[in-house]
Write a protein that holds these residues in place. Structure first.
Motif, PDB file in Angstrom:
ATOM      1  N   ALA A  50       0.821  -1.211   0.000  1.00 27.62           N
ATOM      2  CA  ALA A  50       0.000   0.000   0.000  1.00 27.62           C
ATOM      3  C   ALA A  50       0.855   1.262   0.000  1.00 27.62           C
ATOM      4  CB  ALA A  50      -0.933  -0.005   1.208  1.00 27.62           C
ATOM      5  N   SER A  51       2.077   1.148   0.546  1.00 26.85           N
ATOM      6  CA  SER A  51       2.969   2.311   0.583  1.00 26.85           C
ATOM      7  C   SER A  51       3.590   2.597  -0.780  1.00 26.85           C
ATOM      8  CB  SER A  51       4.087   2.082   1.609  1.00 26.85           C
ATOM      9  OG  SER A  51       5.070   1.167   1.101  1.00 26.85           O
ATOM     10  N   GLY A  52       3.542   1.599  -1.674  1.00 21.98           N
ATOM     11  CA  GLY A  52       4.107   1.763  -3.005  1.00 21.98           C
ATOM     12  C   GLY A  52       5.599   1.529  -3.085  1.00 21.98           C
ATOM     13  N   ASP A  53       6.199   1.015  -2.003  1.00 19.07           N
ATOM     14  CA  ASP A  53       7.648   0.773  -1.971  1.00 19.07           C
ATOM     15  C   ASP A  53       7.938  -0.622  -2.530  1.00 19.07           C
ATOM     16  OD1 ASP A  53      10.337   0.368  -1.384  1.00 19.07           O
ATOM     17  OD2 ASP A  53      10.219   1.457   0.525  1.00 19.07           O
ATOM     18  N   ALA A  54       8.228  -0.694  -3.821  1.00 13.02           N
ATOM     19  CA  ALA A  54       8.435  -1.980  -4.491  1.00 13.02           C
ATOM     20  C   ALA A  54       9.642  -2.720  -3.941  1.00 13.02           C
ATOM     21  CB  ALA A  54       8.590  -1.769  -5.993  1.00 13.02           C
ATOM     22  N   ASP A  55      10.727  -2.007  -3.660  1.00 12.27           N
ATOM     23  CA  ASP A  55      11.932  -2.659  -3.144  1.00 12.27           C
ATOM     24  C   ASP A  55      11.679  -3.274  -1.775  1.00 12.27           C
ATOM     25  OD1 ASP A  55      13.425  -2.042  -5.366  1.00 12.27           O
ATOM     26  OD2 ASP A  55      14.259  -0.199  -4.524  1.00 12.27           O
ATOM     27  N   ALA A  56      11.010  -2.525  -0.901  1.00 15.80           N
ATOM     28  CA  ALA A  56      10.733  -3.028   0.443  1.00 15.80           C
ATOM     29  C   ALA A  56       9.781  -4.221   0.387  1.00 15.80           C
ATOM     30  CB  ALA A  56      10.139  -1.918   1.313  1.00 15.80           C
ATOM     31  N   ALA A  57       8.802  -4.173  -0.498  1.00 11.46           N
ATOM     32  CA  ALA A  57       7.852  -5.273  -0.621  1.00 11.46           C
ATOM     33  C   ALA A  57       8.546  -6.541  -1.123  1.00 11.46           C
ATOM     34  CB  ALA A  57       6.718  -4.880  -1.563  1.00 11.46           C
ATOM     35  N   ALA A  58       9.406  -6.373  -2.126  1.00 12.68           N
ATOM     36  CA  ALA A  58      10.146  -7.526  -2.658  1.00 12.68           C
ATOM     37  C   ALA A  58      11.070  -8.102  -1.598  1.00 12.68           C
ATOM     38  CB  ALA A  58      10.938  -7.117  -3.893  1.00 12.68           C
ATOM     39  N   LYS A  59      11.706  -7.233  -0.818  1.00 11.69           N
ATOM     40  CA  LYS A  59      12.612  -7.687   0.239  1.00 11.69           C
ATOM     41  C   LYS A  59      11.844  -8.435   1.327  1.00 11.69           C
ATOM     42  CE  LYS A  59      15.909  -4.938   1.243  1.00 11.69           C
ATOM     43  NZ  LYS A  59      16.713  -3.783   1.737  1.00 11.69           N
ATOM     44  N   ARG A  60      10.666  -7.929   1.671  1.00 14.35           N
ATOM     45  CA  ARG A  60       9.833  -8.591   2.680  1.00 14.35           C
ATOM     46  C   ARG A  60       9.414  -9.970   2.198  1.00 14.35           C
ATOM     47  NH1 ARG A  60       8.073  -8.796   8.055  1.00 14.35           N
ATOM     48  NH2 ARG A  60       6.265 -10.179   8.020  1.00 14.35           N
ATOM     49  N   SER A  61       9.004 -10.049   0.949  1.00 10.02           N
ATOM     50  CA  SER A  61       8.580 -11.326   0.377  1.00 10.02           C
ATOM     51  C   SER A  61       9.734 -12.323   0.361  1.00 10.02           C
ATOM     52  CB  SER A  61       8.039 -11.114  -1.029  1.00 10.02           C
ATOM     53  OG  SER A  61       7.575 -12.323  -1.584  1.00 10.02           O
ATOM     54  N   ALA A  62      10.924 -11.848  -0.029  1.00  9.51           N
ATOM     55  CA  ALA A  62      12.089 -12.733  -0.087  1.00  9.51           C
ATOM     56  C   ALA A  62      12.439 -13.274   1.294  1.00  9.51           C
ATOM     57  CB  ALA A  62      13.283 -11.975  -0.663  1.00  9.51           C
ATOM     58  N   ALA A  63      12.341 -12.415   2.314  1.00  2.48           N
ATOM     59  CA  ALA A  63      12.654 -12.840   3.677  1.00  2.48           C
ATOM     60  C   ALA A  63      11.700 -13.940   4.134  1.00  2.48           C
ATOM     61  CB  ALA A  63      12.585 -11.650   4.629  1.00  2.48           C
ATOM     62  N   HIS A  64      10.441 -13.827   3.715  1.00  2.04           N
ATOM     63  CA  HIS A  64       9.468 -14.853   4.111  1.00  2.04           C
ATOM     64  C   HIS A  64       9.785 -16.194   3.458  1.00  2.04           C
ATOM     65  CE1 HIS A  64       5.753 -16.481   5.644  1.00  2.04           C
ATOM     66  NE2 HIS A  64       5.387 -16.852   4.425  1.00  2.04           N
ATOM     67  N   TRP A  65      10.235 -16.164   2.192  1.00  4.14           N
ATOM     68  CA  TRP A  65      10.612 -17.413   1.530  1.00  4.14           C
ATOM     69  C   TRP A  65      11.802 -18.062   2.241  1.00  4.14           C
ATOM     70  CZ3 TRP A  65       8.028 -20.292  -1.778  1.00  4.14           C
ATOM     71  CH2 TRP A  65       7.003 -19.703  -2.530  1.00  4.14           C
ATOM     72  N   VAL A  66      12.732 -17.258   2.692  1.00  5.26           N
ATOM     73  CA  VAL A  66      13.876 -17.805   3.444  1.00  5.26           C
ATOM     74  C   VAL A  66      13.389 -18.445   4.740  1.00  5.26           C
ATOM     75  CG1 VAL A  66      15.978 -17.209   4.703  1.00  5.26           C
ATOM     76  CG2 VAL A  66      15.534 -16.183   2.462  1.00  5.26           C
ATOM     77  N   GLN A  67      12.484 -17.763   5.425  1.00  8.16           N
ATOM     78  CA  GLN A  67      11.947 -18.306   6.673  1.00  8.16           C
ATOM     79  C   GLN A  67      11.157 -19.588   6.406  1.00  8.16           C
ATOM     80  OE1 GLN A  67       9.054 -15.879   8.892  1.00  8.16           O
ATOM     81  NE2 GLN A  67      10.357 -16.209  10.680  1.00  8.16           N
ATOM     82  N   LEU A  68      10.412 -19.586   5.300  1.00  5.70           N
ATOM     83  CA  LEU A  68       9.662 -20.781   4.923  1.00  5.70           C
ATOM     84  C   LEU A  68      10.617 -21.947   4.694  1.00  5.70           C
ATOM     85  CD1 LEU A  68       7.055 -22.202   4.082  1.00  5.70           C
ATOM     86  CD2 LEU A  68       7.358 -21.272   1.782  1.00  5.70           C
ATOM     87  N   GLY A  69      11.744 -21.684   4.033  1.00  8.52           N
ATOM     88  CA  GLY A  69      12.736 -22.732   3.815  1.00  8.52           C
ATOM     89  C   GLY A  69      13.262 -23.292   5.122  1.00  8.52           C
ATOM     90  N   ASP A  70      13.473 -22.416   6.118  1.00 10.14           N
ATOM     91  CA  ASP A  70      13.937 -22.870   7.429  1.00 10.14           C
ATOM     92  C   ASP A  70      12.896 -23.755   8.109  1.00 10.14           C
ATOM     93  OD1 ASP A  70      16.277 -21.460   7.102  1.00 10.14           O
ATOM     94  OD2 ASP A  70      15.602 -19.714   8.245  1.00 10.14           O
ATOM     95  N   LEU A  71      11.613 -23.362   8.020  1.00 10.79           N
ATOM     96  CA  LEU A  71      10.543 -24.148   8.626  1.00 10.79           C
ATOM     97  C   LEU A  71      10.437 -25.531   7.974  1.00 10.79           C
ATOM     98  CD1 LEU A  71       7.718 -21.460   9.022  1.00 10.79           C
ATOM     99  CD2 LEU A  71       9.065 -22.502  10.852  1.00 10.79           C
ATOM    100  N   ILE A  72      10.556 -25.552   6.658  1.00 12.25           N
ATOM    101  CA  ILE A  72      10.487 -26.826   5.942  1.00 12.25           C
ATOM    102  C   ILE A  72      11.680 -27.700   6.293  1.00 12.25           C
ATOM    103  CG2 ILE A  72      10.606 -27.876   3.642  1.00 12.25           C
ATOM    104  CD1 ILE A  72       8.854 -25.534   2.663  1.00 12.25           C
ATOM    105  N   GLY A  73      12.850 -27.065   6.440  1.00 17.09           N
ATOM    106  CA  GLY A  73      14.022 -27.812   6.884  1.00 17.09           C
ATOM    107  C   GLY A  73      13.796 -28.443   8.239  1.00 17.09           C
ATOM    108  N   ASP A  74      13.117 -27.731   9.125  1.00 16.49           N
ATOM    109  CA  ASP A  74      12.800 -28.281  10.443  1.00 16.49           C
ATOM    110  C   ASP A  74      11.866 -29.474  10.335  1.00 16.49           C
ATOM    111  OD1 ASP A  74      14.355 -26.429  11.733  1.00 16.49           O
ATOM    112  OD2 ASP A  74      12.689 -25.115  12.309  1.00 16.49           O
ATOM    113  N   LEU A  75      10.886 -29.396   9.405  1.00 12.48           N
ATOM    114  CA  LEU A  75       9.961 -30.512   9.221  1.00 12.48           C
ATOM    115  C   LEU A  75      10.698 -31.756   8.752  1.00 12.48           C
ATOM    116  CD1 LEU A  75       6.885 -28.764   7.543  1.00 12.48           C
ATOM    117  CD2 LEU A  75       7.022 -29.663   9.860  1.00 12.48           C
TER     118      LEU A  75
END
Length: 224
Positions: A191-216
């Motif tokens: 909503a803020s229109g910050d494309a770089d920040a949004a992409a960075k946030r999304s990328a961080a979540h994928w990294v965290q998702l990878g960690d969770l899957i590794g734990d599984l």
């Protein structure tokens, strides 16, 4: 032959594809399980032809693997292959988010917020299928806004491979609350229109998702 014949056969193939794919995602067909088109056709109430066509498509998505004359089986879950798939999806998602930002309307963002509420409700009642469906619909909005058909096709092809992982994650509520928070924060940044920040946030979540899957995998909650 009438014009309706290939259409009908295609519809049966689609039905077989959807039902076999869902059985793999939910674990009804387990990783490594050997399958036969004749047995699947009997269970589905279809002829062998649409089932064979469905299995060919599922092989293309990576959910099924075949060694001619030896076996056809549900592809085993391999931590390395899962990590590779996640890396590709992470890159594609970053591209989609970055490209979508200028085109997302307030209506789009409001829709994403409503879907996240549905996702939260599904997590609360431990409905993994509904949670996975809501998560897909949430992320489909920026993908559509990115208006890149090739990107959308590749993501769609890769999704089934990761869906069977996410289904187990959501069914155990593992990381569910974290995903709700991620969705909320992502919408705020979009909503803020910050494309770089949004992409960075999304990328961080994928990294965290990878960690969770590794734990599984480490906890042997994923069959290999």
């Amino acid at each position: 032959m009438s014009l309706s014949d290939p259409v009908n056969r295609r519809l049966m193939s689609d039905e077989a594809y959807d039902r076999i794919r869902d059985a793999v995602v939910t674990g009804e067909l387990i990783p490594g399980e050997r399958i036969k088109d004749t047995e699947l056709a009997l269970r589905l109430g279809l002829s062998r032809t649409p089932v064979r066509e469905a299995l060919t498509r599922l092989t293309d998505t990576g959910l099924v693997e075949a060694k001619p004359g030896v076996y056809t089986r549900i592809t085993p879950l391999n931590p390395l292959e899962v990590a590779r798939t996640l890396a590709v999806l992470k890159a594609l998602d970053e591209l989609a988010i970055r490209t979508a930002v200028p085109h997302l309307s307030k209506s789009d963002l409001d829709h994403m917020t409503r879907i996240n509420k549905e996702f939260a409700a599904a997590v609360k009642r431990n409905d993994a299928r509904a949670a996975l469906d809501a998560d897909d619909r949430f992320h489909s909005i920026p993908i559509a806004a990115a208006d890149n058909p090739l990107l959308a096709r590749i993501v769609d092809q890769l999704h089934p491979q990761i869906h069977r992982i996410l289904y187990r994650k959501f069914s155990t509520l593992y990381g569910g609350e974290n995903t709700i928070d991620h969705h909320t924060e992502l919408v705020r940044i979009l909503a803020s229109g910050d494309a770089d920040a949004a992409a960075k946030r999304s990328a961080a979540h994928w990294v965290q998702l990878g960690d969770l899957i590794g734990d599984l995998f480490a906890k042997e909650q994923l069959e290999t």
